[in-house]
Design a protein around this motif. Structure first.
Motif, PDB file in Angstrom:
ATOM      1  N   HIS A  24       0.908  -1.266  -0.235  1.00 18.64           N
ATOM      2  CA  HIS A  24       0.248   0.134  -0.248  1.00 18.64           C
ATOM      3  C   HIS A  24       1.051   1.267   0.032  1.00 18.64           C
ATOM      4  CE1 HIS A  24      -3.023   2.800   1.354  1.00 18.64           C
ATOM      5  NE2 HIS A  24      -3.600   2.353   1.913  1.00 18.64           N
ATOM      6  N   ARG A  25       2.269   1.217   0.535  1.00 22.19           N
ATOM      7  CA  ARG A  25       2.796   2.443   0.927  1.00 22.19           C
ATOM      8  C   ARG A  25       3.373   3.309  -0.815  1.00 22.19           C
ATOM      9  NH1 ARG A  25       5.070   5.815   4.566  1.00 22.19           N
ATOM     10  NH2 ARG A  25       6.649   6.937   2.453  1.00 22.19           N
ATOM     11  N   LEU A  26       3.734   1.862  -0.880  1.00 17.12           N
ATOM     12  CA  LEU A  26       4.649   1.977  -2.585  1.00 17.12           C
ATOM     13  C   LEU A  26       3.545   2.326  -3.797  1.00 17.12           C
ATOM     14  CD1 LEU A  26       5.937  -1.393  -2.981  1.00 17.12           C
ATOM     15  CD2 LEU A  26       7.512   0.630  -2.280  1.00 17.12           C
ATOM     16  N   LYS A  27       2.133   1.363  -3.227  1.00 17.91           N
ATOM     17  CA  LYS A  27       1.107   2.442  -4.482  1.00 17.91           C
ATOM     18  C   LYS A  27       1.027   3.906  -3.786  1.00 17.91           C
ATOM     19  CE  LYS A  27      -3.632   1.698  -5.679  1.00 17.91           C
ATOM     20  NZ  LYS A  27      -4.640   0.712  -5.960  1.00 17.91           N
ATOM     21  N   HIS A  28       1.167   4.251  -3.016  1.00 21.58           N
ATOM     22  CA  HIS A  28       0.789   5.877  -2.501  1.00 21.58           C
ATOM     23  C   HIS A  28       2.177   6.033  -2.491  1.00 21.58           C
ATOM     24  CE1 HIS A  28       1.155   9.155   0.640  1.00 21.58           C
ATOM     25  NE2 HIS A  28      -0.074   8.867   0.424  1.00 21.58           N
ATOM     26  N   ASP A  29       3.215   5.466  -3.232  1.00 20.24           N
ATOM     27  CA  ASP A  29       4.609   7.019  -3.443  1.00 20.24           C
ATOM     28  C   ASP A  29       4.851   6.728  -4.654  1.00 20.24           C
ATOM     29  OD1 ASP A  29       5.378   6.705  -0.170  1.00 20.24           O
ATOM     30  OD2 ASP A  29       6.751   5.095  -0.170  1.00 20.24           O
ATOM     31  N   GLY A  30       3.272   6.219  -5.685  1.00 20.07           N
ATOM     32  CA  GLY A  30       3.626   6.048  -6.753  1.00 20.07           C
ATOM     33  C   GLY A  30       4.080   4.944  -7.666  1.00 20.07           C
ATOM     34  N   VAL A  31       4.200   3.787  -7.202  1.00 24.92           N
ATOM     35  CA  VAL A  31       4.960   2.894  -7.600  1.00 24.92           C
ATOM     36  C   VAL A  31       3.956   2.182  -8.245  1.00 24.92           C
ATOM     37  CG1 VAL A  31       6.482  -0.147  -7.416  1.00 24.92           C
ATOM     38  CG2 VAL A  31       7.170   2.415  -6.738  1.00 24.92           C
ATOM     39  N   PRO A  32       3.455   1.914  -9.296  1.00 25.72           N
ATOM     40  CA  PRO A  32       2.637   1.054  -9.807  1.00 25.72           C
ATOM     41  C   PRO A  32       2.030  -0.606  -9.135  1.00 25.72           C
ATOM     42  CG  PRO A  32       3.814   1.724 -11.462  1.00 25.72           C
ATOM     43  CD  PRO A  32       4.415   1.886 -10.574  1.00 25.72           C
ATOM     44  N   ILE A  33       1.583  -0.539  -9.443  1.00 23.04           N
ATOM     45  CA  ILE A  33       0.880  -2.042  -8.357  1.00 23.04           C
ATOM     46  C   ILE A  33      -0.368  -3.081  -9.238  1.00 23.04           C
ATOM     47  CG2 ILE A  33       0.648  -3.124  -6.894  1.00 23.04           C
ATOM     48  CD1 ILE A  33       3.100  -1.668  -6.414  1.00 23.04           C
ATOM     49  N   VAL A  34       0.088  -3.631  -9.610  1.00 21.15           N
ATOM     50  CA  VAL A  34      -1.180  -4.611 -10.159  1.00 21.15           C
ATOM     51  C   VAL A  34      -1.636  -5.743  -9.750  1.00 21.15           C
ATOM     52  CG1 VAL A  34      -0.111  -3.942 -12.561  1.00 21.15           C
ATOM     53  CG2 VAL A  34       0.874  -5.891 -11.442  1.00 21.15           C
ATOM     54  N   GLY A  35      -1.056  -6.463  -8.912  1.00 17.97           N
ATOM     55  CA  GLY A  35      -1.764  -7.440  -8.146  1.00 17.97           C
ATOM     56  C   GLY A  35      -0.640  -7.698  -6.577  1.00 17.97           C
ATOM     57  N   PHE A  36      -1.131  -8.570  -6.262  1.00 24.95           N
ATOM     58  CA  PHE A  36      -0.405  -8.548  -4.284  1.00 24.95           C
ATOM     59  C   PHE A  36      -1.289 -10.786  -4.446  1.00 24.95           C
ATOM     60  CE2 PHE A  36      -0.791 -10.033  -0.102  1.00 24.95           C
ATOM     61  CZ  PHE A  36       0.409  -8.781   0.590  1.00 24.95           C
ATOM     62  N   THR A  37       0.072 -11.594  -4.256  1.00 26.28           N
ATOM     63  CA  THR A  37      -0.819 -12.299  -4.276  1.00 26.28           C
ATOM     64  C   THR A  37      -0.205 -13.619  -3.246  1.00 26.28           C
ATOM     65  OG1 THR A  37       1.349 -13.413  -5.439  1.00 26.28           O
ATOM     66  CG2 THR A  37      -0.981 -13.297  -7.256  1.00 26.28           C
ATOM     67  N   TRP A  38      -0.978 -14.535  -2.915  1.00 29.57           N
ATOM     68  CA  TRP A  38      -0.664 -15.477  -0.977  1.00 29.57           C
ATOM     69  C   TRP A  38      -0.342 -16.704  -2.127  1.00 29.57           C
ATOM     70  CZ3 TRP A  38       0.297 -14.248   3.258  1.00 29.57           C
ATOM     71  CH2 TRP A  38       0.861 -15.208   4.185  1.00 29.57           C
ATOM     72  N   TYR A  39       0.089 -17.484  -1.543  1.00 29.73           N
ATOM     73  CA  TYR A  39       0.691 -18.569  -2.146  1.00 29.73           C
ATOM     74  C   TYR A  39       0.734 -19.538  -0.993  1.00 29.73           C
ATOM     75  CZ  TYR A  39       3.019 -22.226  -4.617  1.00 29.73           C
ATOM     76  OH  TYR A  39       3.097 -23.943  -5.175  1.00 29.73           O
TER      77      TYR A  39
END
Length: 74
Positions: A24-39
């Motif tokens: 969430h912090r990375l996204k807030h800082d402008g890093v494009p986030i396309v997904g989060f997976t739990w394996y």
């Protein structure tokens, strides 16, 4: 994409919340986030031996147990 995230019980709930906060912090800082997976989706059997041994050891890493019941991290 933040992928292949897991840790054994009982630390998984706390750990996934930290991972989620970091993404969430990375996204807030402008890093494009396309997904989060739990394996993985369900616990593994004999994953600790890379499936080389048939010992029936359940590795509790999934969002659901082998009875399809949601785990605390799920």
């Amino acid at each position: 994409m933040h992928t292949e995230t897991n840790i054994k019980m009982p630390y998984c709930t706390e750990w996934v919340l930290k991972q989620w906060a970091n993404v969430h912090r990375l996204k807030h800082d402008g890093v494009p986030i396309v997904g989060f997976t739990w394996y993985s989706l369900v616990h593994h059997v004999d994953w600790d031996t890379a499936l080389r041994e048939d010992n029936g050891n359940i590795n509790e890493l999934g969002l659901y147990n082998l009875n399809r019941e949601i785990t605390p991290v799920g």
